[in-house]
Design a protein around this motif. Structure first.
Motif, PDB file in Angstrom:
ATOM      1  N   ASN A 132     -17.513   9.137   1.684  1.00  0.00           N
ATOM      2  CA  ASN A 132     -17.969   9.810   0.470  1.00  0.00           C
ATOM      3  C   ASN A 132     -17.889   8.963  -0.799  1.00  0.00           C
ATOM      4  OD1 ASN A 132     -18.679  12.267   1.680  1.00  0.00           O
ATOM      5  ND2 ASN A 132     -16.564  12.949   1.666  1.00  0.00           N
ATOM      6  N   GLN A 133     -17.145   7.844  -0.770  1.00  0.00           N
ATOM      7  CA  GLN A 133     -16.952   7.101  -2.014  1.00  0.00           C
ATOM      8  C   GLN A 133     -17.229   5.609  -1.920  1.00  0.00           C
ATOM      9  OE1 GLN A 133     -16.223   8.559  -4.954  1.00  0.00           O
ATOM     10  NE2 GLN A 133     -16.290  10.538  -3.943  1.00  0.00           N
ATOM     11  N   LYS A 134     -16.724   4.939  -0.892  1.00  0.00           N
ATOM     12  CA  LYS A 134     -16.685   3.481  -0.896  1.00  0.00           C
ATOM     13  C   LYS A 134     -17.754   2.788  -0.062  1.00  0.00           C
ATOM     14  CE  LYS A 134     -13.658   3.114  -3.882  1.00  0.00           C
ATOM     15  NZ  LYS A 134     -14.034   2.483  -5.123  1.00  0.00           N
ATOM     16  N   SER A 135     -18.440   3.499   0.787  1.00  0.00           N
ATOM     17  CA  SER A 135     -19.472   2.871   1.616  1.00  0.00           C
ATOM     18  C   SER A 135     -20.591   2.324   0.739  1.00  0.00           C
ATOM     19  CB  SER A 135     -20.050   3.893   2.597  1.00  0.00           C
ATOM     20  OG  SER A 135     -21.156   3.350   3.272  1.00  0.00           O
ATOM     21  N   PRO A 136     -21.084   1.117   1.044  1.00  0.00           N
ATOM     22  CA  PRO A 136     -22.189   0.573   0.239  1.00  0.00           C
ATOM     23  C   PRO A 136     -23.488   1.359   0.409  1.00  0.00           C
ATOM     24  CG  PRO A 136     -21.646  -0.905   2.053  1.00  0.00           C
ATOM     25  CD  PRO A 136     -20.621   0.172   2.051  1.00  0.00           C
ATOM     26  N   LYS A 137     -23.554   2.241   1.399  1.00  0.00           N
ATOM     27  CA  LYS A 137     -24.751   3.058   1.599  1.00  0.00           C
ATOM     28  C   LYS A 137     -24.843   4.194   0.588  1.00  0.00           C
ATOM     29  CE  LYS A 137     -24.807   2.266   6.568  1.00  0.00           C
ATOM     30  NZ  LYS A 137     -24.665   2.893   7.893  1.00  0.00           N
ATOM     31  N   GLU A 177      -5.315   0.611  -3.013  1.00  0.00           N
ATOM     32  CA  GLU A 177      -5.645   1.267  -1.749  1.00  0.00           C
ATOM     33  C   GLU A 177      -7.138   1.145  -1.455  1.00  0.00           C
ATOM     34  OE1 GLU A 177      -2.598   4.952  -1.045  1.00  0.00           O
ATOM     35  OE2 GLU A 177      -3.995   5.153  -2.730  1.00  0.00           O
ATOM     36  N   ASP A 178      -7.965   1.309  -2.481  1.00  0.00           N
ATOM     37  CA  ASP A 178      -9.415   1.174  -2.290  1.00  0.00           C
ATOM     38  C   ASP A 178      -9.778  -0.233  -1.820  1.00  0.00           C
ATOM     39  OD1 ASP A 178     -10.152   3.767  -2.892  1.00  0.00           O
ATOM     40  OD2 ASP A 178     -10.476   3.351  -5.025  1.00  0.00           O
ATOM     41  N   LYS A 179      -9.180  -1.255  -2.429  1.00  0.00           N
ATOM     42  CA  LYS A 179      -9.464  -2.640  -2.022  1.00  0.00           C
ATOM     43  C   LYS A 179      -9.048  -2.878  -0.580  1.00  0.00           C
ATOM     44  CE  LYS A 179      -9.057  -4.648  -6.627  1.00  0.00           C
ATOM     45  NZ  LYS A 179      -8.222  -5.419  -7.539  1.00  0.00           N
ATOM     46  N   GLU A 180      -7.881  -2.367  -0.217  1.00  0.00           N
ATOM     47  CA  GLU A 180      -7.391  -2.545   1.151  1.00  0.00           C
ATOM     48  C   GLU A 180      -8.294  -1.814   2.143  1.00  0.00           C
ATOM     49  OE1 GLU A 180      -4.795  -3.902   4.244  1.00  0.00           O
ATOM     50  OE2 GLU A 180      -5.362  -4.609   2.242  1.00  0.00           O
ATOM     51  N   LEU A 181      -8.736  -0.616   1.801  1.00  0.00           N
ATOM     52  CA  LEU A 181      -9.643   0.133   2.669  1.00  0.00           C
ATOM     53  C   LEU A 181     -10.944  -0.642   2.870  1.00  0.00           C
ATOM     54  CD1 LEU A 181     -10.330   2.756   4.233  1.00  0.00           C
ATOM     55  CD2 LEU A 181     -11.265   3.640   2.084  1.00  0.00           C
ATOM     56  N   CYS A 182     -11.510  -1.156   1.800  1.00  0.00           N
ATOM     57  CA  CYS A 182     -12.752  -1.929   1.902  1.00  0.00           C
ATOM     58  C   CYS A 182     -12.543  -3.194   2.729  1.00  0.00           C
ATOM     59  CB  CYS A 182     -13.284  -2.270   0.512  1.00  0.00           C
ATOM     60  SG  CYS A 182     -13.869  -0.838  -0.414  1.00  0.00           S
ATOM     61  N   ARG A 183     -11.410  -3.857   2.556  1.00  0.00           N
ATOM     62  CA  ARG A 183     -11.115  -5.066   3.326  1.00  0.00           C
ATOM     63  C   ARG A 183     -11.004  -4.744   4.821  1.00  0.00           C
ATOM     64  NH1 ARG A 183      -7.334  -7.628   5.820  1.00  0.00           N
ATOM     65  NH2 ARG A 183      -5.713  -6.087   5.471  1.00  0.00           N
ATOM     66  N   LEU A 184     -10.301  -3.682   5.162  1.00  0.00           N
ATOM     67  CA  LEU A 184     -10.118  -3.308   6.568  1.00  0.00           C
ATOM     68  C   LEU A 184     -11.434  -2.898   7.218  1.00  0.00           C
ATOM     69  CD1 LEU A 184      -6.771  -1.329   6.267  1.00  0.00           C
ATOM     70  CD2 LEU A 184      -7.107  -3.494   7.472  1.00  0.00           C
ATOM     71  N   VAL A 185     -12.254  -2.136   6.494  1.00  0.00           N
ATOM     72  CA  VAL A 185     -13.537  -1.717   7.051  1.00  0.00           C
ATOM     73  C   VAL A 185     -14.471  -2.916   7.193  1.00  0.00           C
ATOM     74  CG1 VAL A 185     -15.590  -0.302   6.639  1.00  0.00           C
ATOM     75  CG2 VAL A 185     -13.317   0.664   6.279  1.00  0.00           C
ATOM     76  N   ALA A 186     -14.427  -3.844   6.234  1.00  0.00           N
ATOM     77  CA  ALA A 186     -15.266  -5.040   6.330  1.00  0.00           C
ATOM     78  C   ALA A 186     -14.866  -5.889   7.543  1.00  0.00           C
ATOM     79  CB  ALA A 186     -15.166  -5.866   5.053  1.00  0.00           C
ATOM     80  N   ALA A 187     -13.575  -5.939   7.824  1.00  0.00           N
ATOM     81  CA  ALA A 187     -13.093  -6.764   8.935  1.00  0.00           C
ATOM     82  C   ALA A 187     -13.287  -6.089  10.292  1.00  0.00           C
ATOM     83  CB  ALA A 187     -11.614  -7.095   8.729  1.00  0.00           C
ATOM     84  N   HIS A 188     -13.153  -4.763  10.353  1.00  0.00           N
ATOM     85  CA  HIS A 188     -13.144  -4.083  11.649  1.00  0.00           C
ATOM     86  C   HIS A 188     -14.222  -3.027  11.811  1.00  0.00           C
ATOM     87  CE1 HIS A 188      -9.367  -6.078  12.493  1.00  0.00           C
ATOM     88  NE2 HIS A 188      -8.965  -5.731  11.289  1.00  0.00           N
ATOM     89  N   GLY A 189     -14.990  -2.774  10.785  1.00  0.00           N
ATOM     90  CA  GLY A 189     -16.045  -1.777  10.865  1.00  0.00           C
ATOM     91  C   GLY A 189     -15.535  -0.379  10.555  1.00  0.00           C
ATOM     92  N   PRO A 190     -16.474   0.540  10.266  1.00  0.00           N
ATOM     93  CA  PRO A 190     -16.080   1.906   9.931  1.00  0.00           C
ATOM     94  C   PRO A 190     -15.792   2.720  11.197  1.00  0.00           C
ATOM     95  CG  PRO A 190     -18.438   1.676   9.708  1.00  0.00           C
ATOM     96  CD  PRO A 190     -17.899   0.322  10.072  1.00  0.00           C
ATOM     97  N   LYS A 191     -14.714   2.397  11.854  1.00  0.00           N
ATOM     98  CA  LYS A 191     -14.332   3.080  13.096  1.00  0.00           C
ATOM     99  C   LYS A 191     -12.814   2.967  13.238  1.00  0.00           C
ATOM    100  CE  LYS A 191     -15.271  -1.187  15.489  1.00  0.00           C
ATOM    101  NZ  LYS A 191     -16.159  -1.956  16.258  1.00  0.00           N
ATOM    102  N   PRO A 231      -5.054  11.011  -6.256  1.00  0.00           N
ATOM    103  CA  PRO A 231      -6.127  10.020  -6.219  1.00  0.00           C
ATOM    104  C   PRO A 231      -5.703   8.725  -5.537  1.00  0.00           C
ATOM    105  CG  PRO A 231      -5.233  10.230  -8.439  1.00  0.00           C
ATOM    106  CD  PRO A 231      -4.574  11.282  -7.606  1.00  0.00           C
ATOM    107  N   TRP A 232      -6.703   8.057  -4.983  1.00  0.00           N
ATOM    108  CA  TRP A 232      -6.473   6.739  -4.386  1.00  0.00           C
ATOM    109  C   TRP A 232      -6.271   5.729  -5.510  1.00  0.00           C
ATOM    110  CZ3 TRP A 232      -7.437   4.793   0.830  1.00  0.00           C
ATOM    111  CH2 TRP A 232      -7.517   5.814   1.781  1.00  0.00           C
ATOM    112  N   THR A 233      -5.396   4.785  -5.272  1.00  0.00           N
ATOM    113  CA  THR A 233      -5.180   3.722  -6.257  1.00  0.00           C
ATOM    114  C   THR A 233      -6.217   2.624  -6.049  1.00  0.00           C
ATOM    115  OG1 THR A 233      -3.688   2.475  -4.835  1.00  0.00           O
ATOM    116  CG2 THR A 233      -2.694   4.184  -6.244  1.00  0.00           C
ATOM    117  N   PRO A 234      -6.483   1.808  -7.050  1.00  0.00           N
ATOM    118  CA  PRO A 234      -7.412   0.689  -6.866  1.00  0.00           C
ATOM    119  C   PRO A 234      -6.962  -0.253  -5.744  1.00  0.00           C
ATOM    120  CG  PRO A 234      -7.010   1.045  -9.202  1.00  0.00           C
ATOM    121  CD  PRO A 234      -6.069   1.951  -8.455  1.00  0.00           C
TER     122      PRO A 234
END
Length: 198
Positions: free
Chosen positions: A78-83, A41-55, A36-39
């Motif tokens: 599948n998990q973290k996107s606000p959509k 890792e999830d925060k870092e993933l969300c931060r990176l996607v917020a800064a650079h987009g889902p690409k 499983p992803w750690t909390p």
């Protein structure tokens, strides 16, 4: 006169060094994060996607030890996107899944397009873990899936009537594209006004 020069000796060919051997499977597995992803890792993933987009998932994955670009993309999609709409499926969503699975089979992405906020993976899991058993049990209570009590082949209307009565599912035709687009637009606007982002 100068003495004749001897013919040049044939060139000696040196073989290039052998390529470095790839790491064996054991050492390779040690570098890949499993589980499983750690909390954090999830925060870092969300931060990176917020800064650079889902690409550029390869670039994003470089910020994680042992997480591949595919792992990062799937975690986001599948998990973290606000959509993504988390929570229980509604009876209406269940009806749509049953109807569309009967129509299209296991084409989960096509079925998920009818359910805004639900991913193909969520729809597939809902079908495999819950709905398939319900539909299978109600079908098993009859004489045969394709035969009615008289032994005659059932029509599509008979199957729809059985779904409506046994599973309390109203069989409806797919709404026109304009209606689906209007619903999608309303959901996007409400997401923007409620602080959901895109």
């Amino acid at each position: 006169m100068d003495p004749p020069t001897p013919p040049p000796s044939p060139p000696t060919w040196e073989l290039p060094p052998p390529p470095s051997t790839p790491p064996n499977q054991e050492s390779r597995r040690a570098t890949v994060a499993r589980g499983p992803w750690t909390p954090e890792e999830d925060k870092e993933l969300c931060r990176l996607v917020a800064a650079h987009g889902p690409k550029d998932w390869a670039w994003i994955s470089e910020h994680f030890t042992g997480r591949s670009s595919k792992s990062c993309r799937l975690r986001w999609v599948n998990q973290k996107s606000p959509k993504i709409m988390h929570g229980s499926f509604t009876p209406g969503e269940d009806r749509i899944i049953v109807q569309e699975q009967a129509r299209y089979g296991n084409k989960w992405a096509k079925i998920a397009k009818r359910l805004p906020g639900r991913t193909d993976n969520m729809v597939k899991n809902r079908w495999n873990c819950t709905l398939r058993n319900r539909v299978g049990n109600s079908a098993a209570s009859g004489d045969d899936d394709d035969l009615n009590s008289d032994g005659n082949a059932t029509s599509k209307l008979d199957s729809e009537a059985r779904l409506e009565s046994e599973l309390n599912i109203e069989v409806i035709e797919q709404p026109p594209t304009e209606i689906l687009e209007e619903i999608d637009l309303e959901l996007r606007l409400s997401s923007v006004y409620n602080g959901g982002g895109n």
